[in-house]
Design a protein around this motif. Structure first.
Motif, PDB file in Angstrom:
ATOM      1  N   ALA A  56       0.916  -1.579  -0.031  1.00 39.25           N
ATOM      2  CA  ALA A  56       0.306   0.382   0.099  1.00 39.25           C
ATOM      3  C   ALA A  56       0.899   1.034  -0.154  1.00 39.25           C
ATOM      4  CB  ALA A  56      -0.874   0.098   1.495  1.00 39.25           C
ATOM      5  N   GLY A  57       1.563   1.521   1.169  1.00 39.44           N
ATOM      6  CA  GLY A  57       2.575   2.626   0.924  1.00 39.44           C
ATOM      7  C   GLY A  57       3.379   2.651  -0.506  1.00 39.44           C
ATOM      8  N   SER A  65       1.126   4.162  -3.108  1.00 42.20           N
ATOM      9  CA  SER A  65       0.723   5.405  -2.810  1.00 42.20           C
ATOM     10  C   SER A  65       2.317   5.940  -3.289  1.00 42.20           C
ATOM     11  CB  SER A  65       0.466   5.726  -1.526  1.00 42.20           C
ATOM     12  OG  SER A  65       1.626   6.002  -0.770  1.00 42.20           O
ATOM     13  N   ASN A  66       3.332   6.391  -2.921  1.00 44.06           N
ATOM     14  CA  ASN A  66       4.051   6.756  -3.694  1.00 44.06           C
ATOM     15  C   ASN A  66       4.446   6.962  -4.655  1.00 44.06           C
ATOM     16  OD1 ASN A  66       5.410   7.155  -1.123  1.00 44.06           O
ATOM     17  ND2 ASN A  66       6.521   5.260  -1.426  1.00 44.06           N
ATOM     18  N   ILE A 119       1.539   6.685  -7.471  1.00 41.98           N
ATOM     19  CA  ILE A 119       0.432   7.957  -6.934  1.00 41.98           C
ATOM     20  C   ILE A 119       0.821   9.090  -7.183  1.00 41.98           C
ATOM     21  CG2 ILE A 119      -1.601   7.989  -7.170  1.00 41.98           C
ATOM     22  CD1 ILE A 119      -1.964   5.415  -6.348  1.00 41.98           C
ATOM     23  N   ASN A 120       1.426   9.276  -6.074  1.00 41.70           N
ATOM     24  CA  ASN A 120       2.056  10.593  -5.349  1.00 41.70           C
ATOM     25  C   ASN A 120       3.117  11.763  -6.366  1.00 41.70           C
ATOM     26  OD1 ASN A 120      -0.824  10.388  -3.666  1.00 41.70           O
ATOM     27  ND2 ASN A 120       0.511   9.819  -2.159  1.00 41.70           N
ATOM     28  N   ARG A 144      -7.102   4.734  -6.949  1.00 42.67           N
ATOM     29  CA  ARG A 144      -7.394   4.311  -5.085  1.00 42.67           C
ATOM     30  C   ARG A 144      -6.696   2.921  -4.783  1.00 42.67           C
ATOM     31  NH1 ARG A 144     -13.369   3.236  -5.071  1.00 42.67           N
ATOM     32  NH2 ARG A 144     -12.998   2.600  -7.640  1.00 42.67           N
ATOM     33  N   VAL A 145      -6.538   3.526  -3.689  1.00 39.58           N
ATOM     34  CA  VAL A 145      -5.804   1.866  -3.267  1.00 39.58           C
ATOM     35  C   VAL A 145      -6.308   1.938  -1.398  1.00 39.58           C
ATOM     36  CG1 VAL A 145      -3.734   1.228  -2.077  1.00 39.58           C
ATOM     37  CG2 VAL A 145      -3.396   2.690  -3.788  1.00 39.58           C
ATOM     38  N   LEU A 154      -0.509   5.558   5.899  1.00 40.51           N
ATOM     39  CA  LEU A 154      -1.254   5.280   4.728  1.00 40.51           C
ATOM     40  C   LEU A 154      -2.245   6.236   4.476  1.00 40.51           C
ATOM     41  CD1 LEU A 154      -1.194   1.563   5.485  1.00 40.51           C
ATOM     42  CD2 LEU A 154       0.532   2.931   4.034  1.00 40.51           C
ATOM     43  N   GLN A 173      -1.564   9.614   2.597  1.00 46.89           N
ATOM     44  CA  GLN A 173      -1.234   9.415   1.588  1.00 46.89           C
ATOM     45  C   GLN A 173      -2.363   8.802   0.827  1.00 46.89           C
ATOM     46  OE1 GLN A 173       2.133   6.396   1.564  1.00 46.89           O
ATOM     47  NE2 GLN A 173       3.742   8.133   2.988  1.00 46.89           N
ATOM     48  N   GLY A 174      -3.246   8.763   1.788  1.00 42.69           N
ATOM     49  CA  GLY A 174      -4.757   8.555   0.104  1.00 42.69           C
ATOM     50  C   GLY A 174      -5.285   7.030   0.564  1.00 42.69           C
ATOM     51  N   VAL A 175      -4.735   6.213   1.094  1.00 36.48           N
ATOM     52  CA  VAL A 175      -4.948   4.850   0.993  1.00 36.48           C
ATOM     53  C   VAL A 175      -6.239   4.785   2.099  1.00 36.48           C
ATOM     54  CG1 VAL A 175      -4.263   2.810   1.886  1.00 36.48           C
ATOM     55  CG2 VAL A 175      -2.340   3.789   1.215  1.00 36.48           C
TER      56      VAL A 175
END
Length: 424
Positions: free
Chosen positions: A235-236, A239-240, A242-243, A258-259, A283, A286-288
């Motif tokens: 998940a981390g 998110s990295n 994506i961002n 989305r995650v 998490l 970061q949008g998770v």
């Protein structure tokens, strides 16, 4: 020039040519004799074929099943002067599994997280040792044989004097329908590469003109089932991706991606409370999305929770823990409550109660084994004990210190260890 002079010159030239021809013929004959001698010498040498390898030096043969953490540690620490070594595994390398999450998004390449078993133990290049790319399918302790099968279906048998079972475990599905068909595991390099390929395909397919909005959102939704270390790491990394990367390449798709992490109990449940709270905060920041629930079934493009909530996805990564492999369950040894191979404190594999016949020389290691009634953690101390136990001098000293019936109070008296059968 007179006719007589011309004849004299031609005669000398012919004589020179004849002499050179004779010299070349003699050299050719010498070369023929030399090559025949070399051919004879070579034919007298032993020509090694797959049937005649590995060599038998008279030392005990140690057969290691697997190339995971336990097998790699054993192969690295074992003294090749004490044993002839055969390693049997469908995978010719060890994987640094904590780094697989980074491989799924391209932070690391696959070659950076794997190490060939012959690099770990260079003695495997020697003719008395060998690595065989095959999968063990059976063990016959009474005959000291391992049955194995190659990827193309060839079955064969390998004799052993000592046997180390290091076949590890597999992802646990808990019998939930559709997991193996529609979800991706993350336990090997090929799993990481498959996830990476699927992720790239979904991002590309989402950009096809005319795609319905629901399908667009589904393709860009990654669901991770399991909030353990692997699930949190993936998940981390996502998110990295994506961002930090995707937003510069496809800004619109990065905003829609989305995650979601689905966990039945607690995020990082085996960790300290402060670490769990810290991971959850990071998490979410970061949008998770963290979702508590139990999966009832997995179908193509969606999964259903026990509360009947349906979650569409383009990619589902299954990371809910591990369980014993079919191979481990098929072995004729005592098992723990969770199906792992039972061992005593000296890592010797235990026979089921009232099992007859002389057996032994078998050792189980890693995630496939555990002390009777519980799971044995693979600690640094127990890893070191692997090589010590396969050292005849140290093994004899340990056996001399032990007394019958004193190995462990947690092991029932009717569970007898196999002679020289050990597990970690």
């Amino acid at each position: 020039m007179s006719r007589l002079q011309s004849y004299s010159i031609l005669t000398r030239l012919a004589s020179t040519l004849i002499q050179r021809t004779r010299s070349l013929s003699a050299a050719a004959e010498n070369n023929r004799v030399l090559f025949q001698t070399i051919r004879t010498v070579v034919s007298d040498k032993a020509v090694y074929t797959p049937e005649s390898l590995p060599l038998d030096t008279g030392r005990p043969r140690l057969v290691v099943l697997g190339t995971g953490w336990a097998a790699a540690r054993l192969c690295r620490d074992i003294d090749p002067k004490l044993y002839d070594i055969t390693v049997i595994s469908p995978r010719n390398h060890m994987v640094f599994t904590p780094l697989l999450a980074s491989t799924t998004v391209g932070t690391l390449e696959a070659r950076s997280v794997a190490l060939h078993i012959t690099t770990i133990q260079k003695a495997l290049h020697q003719p008395q040792n060998q690595y065989v790319q095959a999968e063990a399918t059976g063990i016959f302790p009474d005959r000291q044989l391992v049955e194995a099968k190659s990827d193309d279906g060839i079955r064969f048998y390998v004799n052993y004097d000592k046997l180390a079972i290091c076949t590890g475990s597999q992802g646990s599905t808990f019998g939930i329908p559709g997991v193996e068909e529609h979800a991706y595991f993350l336990r090997d390099v090929r799993h990481a590469e498959a996830i990476r390929s699927k992720l790239i395909d979904n991002i590309a397919l989402a950009g096809v003109p005319g795609r319905p909005v629901d399908d667009y959102n589904r393709l860009l939704h990654v669901v991770i089932v399991g909030g353990g270390p692997t699930g949190v790491e993936v998940a981390g990394e996502l998110s990295n991706l994506i961002n930090r990367d995707l937003k510069h390449i496809y800004p619109d798709r990065a905003k829609a991606m989305r995650v979601t992490v689905v966990e039945a109990k607690e995020l990082l449940g085996t960790f300290d409370g402060s670490l769990r709270e810290y991971a959850a905060r990071k998490l979410v920041a970061q949008g998770v999305k963290l979702r508590k629930g139990v999966v009832r079934k997995v179908e193509a493009g969606q999964l259903t929770l026990t509360d009947n909530t349906v979650i569409p996805f383009g990619l589902c990564i299954w990371s809910t823990g591990v369980g014993p492999t079919p191979f481990t369950l098929s072995l004729p040894f005592a098992k723990t409550k969770v199906g792992r191979i039972s061992v005593d404190p000296y890592m010797r594999v235990l026979a089921p109660p009232r099992q007859e016949g002389v057996a032994g020389h078998v050792r189980g290691e890693g995630e496939a084994v555990g002390v009777t009634g519980q799971v044995t953690p693979l600690t640094e101390e127990s890893k070191k004990a692997v090589a010590d136990h396969f050292n005849p001098a140290k093994a004899a000293a340990a056996a001399a210190e032990s007394t019958p019936g004193s190995s462990s109070s947690s092991i029932p008296s009717d569970y007898e260890p196999y002679p020289n059968i050990s597990a970690l």
